[in-house]
Design an enzyme around this catalytic site. Structure first.
Site, mmCIF file in Angstrom:
data_model
loop_
_atom_site.group_PDB
_atom_site.id
_atom_site.type_symbol
_atom_site.label_atom_id
_atom_site.label_comp_id
_atom_site.label_asym_id
_atom_site.label_seq_id
_atom_site.Cartn_x
_atom_site.Cartn_y
_atom_site.Cartn_z
ATOM 1 N N ASP A 1 5.466 -5.035 6.067
ATOM 2 C CA ASP A 1 5.852 -6.185 6.613
ATOM 3 C C ASP A 1 6.048 -7.123 5.592
ATOM 4 O OD1 ASP A 1 3.150 -6.467 6.436
ATOM 5 O OD2 ASP A 1 2.880 -7.275 8.423
ATOM 6 N N HIS B 1 -23.919 15.018 21.411
ATOM 7 C CA HIS B 1 -23.419 14.447 20.253
ATOM 8 C C HIS B 1 -22.152 13.823 20.723
ATOM 9 C CE1 HIS B 1 -20.827 18.091 20.600
ATOM 10 N NE2 HIS B 1 -19.951 17.078 19.741
ATOM 11 N N GLN C 1 -7.035 8.175 3.512
ATOM 12 C CA GLN C 1 -5.893 8.464 4.297
ATOM 13 C C GLN C 1 -4.631 8.129 3.837
ATOM 14 O OE1 GLN C 1 -7.562 6.306 8.348
ATOM 15 N NE2 GLN C 1 -8.527 5.515 6.725
ATOM 16 N N SER D 1 6.535 -6.423 2.273
ATOM 17 C CA SER D 1 7.520 -5.923 1.337
ATOM 18 C C SER D 1 8.973 -6.729 2.072
ATOM 19 C CB SER D 1 7.333 -4.250 1.189
ATOM 20 O OG SER D 1 6.152 -4.054 0.810
ATOM 21 N N ASP E 1 0.202 2.696 8.506
ATOM 22 C CA ASP E 1 -0.592 1.827 9.641
ATOM 23 C C ASP E 1 0.126 1.758 11.024
ATOM 24 O OD1 ASP E 1 -2.808 1.249 8.282
ATOM 25 O OD2 ASP E 1 -1.834 -0.813 7.389
ATOM 26 N N GLY F 1 0.872 -1.186 -0.119
ATOM 27 C CA GLY F 1 -0.125 0.082 0.015
ATOM 28 C C GLY F 1 0.835 1.306 -0.189
ATOM 29 N N GLY G 1 -5.779 0.816 9.611
ATOM 30 C CA GLY G 1 -4.485 0.306 10.667
ATOM 31 C C GLY G 1 -4.540 -1.114 10.648
ATOM 32 N N GLY H 1 -10.378 14.588 20.066
ATOM 33 C CA GLY H 1 -11.275 14.656 21.212
ATOM 34 C C GLY H 1 -12.559 13.943 21.210
#
EC number: 2.7.1.11
Length: 321
Positions: free
Chosen positions: A104, A217, A253, A106, A129, A12, A172, A187
């Site tokens: 890992d 919320h 991300q 790779s 990650d 990735g 992750g 937060g």
């Protein structure tokens, strides 16, 4: 003494990979080495997609996300015959050593090339990650963290306006560093980490108690692969009576211009990899620990060094909920 090296990116993509390539290329050229780029990872190596690079090949790439060399997953590399052909291709170009940038999987490819074919390889940790052993931070992690925090901030704006509960799924795999860090920085009222058994009922009861106390919320940060976040959102809405929506950040991300930290880290690691190869040190991976660049046997990074779960960070997050 090595005269020619190659560099590839595998698995990735991660912000900062281009900066790492640049670090390898320009450091090697400064030492009088020839440098070759392998396009599309191990798959490109097998298909002989190799091109010589010069200092201008990496001009204006330090700020670019992704990897200009391209990347690809290549499970066929598990075949020893495939690996033998790849080693033969490298040597046919006169290439003496290889820098592999990735995670890992790779690293495993680099380890096998070193072990089976006595081909010196050095691995650089390139993944958002932060799940590679032997380093405090991987290339791309800090940028992905900021991307996740920015998304959480935006979701909080709209969630607070509509008295809504928002679930944010963060990448992750089996490492929750991104989720925990983004949860603290954003937060988040609740953080669900993959290293701790997920209890849906306990989470819902926590939310119910918060609403009774007057909470209007909430943001829930959860690591990917733990549960179907959309079904979880429906269950929470049905139980607590608040509109609940799930947002999967996904591959957003991985993209974007790398932050300053990742650019510097990648540049330093790229230069360090070249230094290792010049010293005749193949079969190693580069890391950063306590602000210092280090190297470990790549076999240890794969098999023996366990990532330290940020349990103390999660404890802090729980106290801040």
């Amino acid at each position: 003494m090595i005269k020619k090296i190659a560099v590839l990116t595998s698995g990735g993509d991660a912000p900062g990979m281009n900066a790492a390539i640049r670090g390898v290329v320009r450091s090697a050229l400064a030492e009088g080495l020839e440098v070759f780029g392998i396009y599309d990872g191990y798959q490109g190596l097998y298909n002989n997609k190799i091109k010589q690079l010069n200092r201008y090949s990496v001009s204006d790439v330090i700020n670019r996300g992704g990897t200009f060399l391209g990347s690809a997953r290549f499970p066929e590399f598990k075949d020893p015959n495939i690996r033998a052909k790849c080693a033969e291709i490298l040597r046919s170009h006169g290439i003496d050593a290889l820098v592999v940038i990735g995670g890992d999987g790779s690293y495993m490819g680099a380890k096998l090339l070193t072990e089976e074919h006595s081909f010196p390889c050095v691995g650089l940790p390139g993944t958002i990650d932060n799940d590679v052993a032997g380093t405090d931070y991987t290339i791309g992690y800090q940028t992905a963290l900021q991307t996740a925090v920015d998304a959480i901030d935006r979701l909080r704006d709209t969630s607070s306006s509509h008295q809504r509960i928002s679930i944010v799924e963060i990448m992750g795999r089996h490492c929750s560093d991104l989720t925990i860090s983004a949860g603290i920085a954003g937060g988040c009222e609740y953080i669900v980490a993959s290293e701790i058994e997920f209890n849906r009922e306990e989470l819902i009861q926590q939310i119910e108690r918060s609403i009774i106390r007057g909470k209007r919320h909430a943001i829930i940060a959860i690591t990917e692969l733990l549960t179907d976040v959309h079904s979880l959102a429906k269950e929470i809405e049905a139980r607590v009576g608040h509109e609940t929506r799930a947002t999967v950040l996904g591959h957003i991300q991985r993209g974007g211009s790398p932050c300053a930290f990742d650019r510097i880290l990648a540049s330093r690691m790229g230069a360090y990899a070249v230094d290792l190869l010049l010293q005749g040190k193949g079969g190693y991976c580069v890391g950063i620990q306590n602000e210092q660049l280090v190297h470990h046997d790549i076999i240890d990074a794969i098999n023996n060094m366990q990532r330290v779960f940020k349990a103390d960070w999660l404890k802090v997050a729980k106290r801040l909920e």
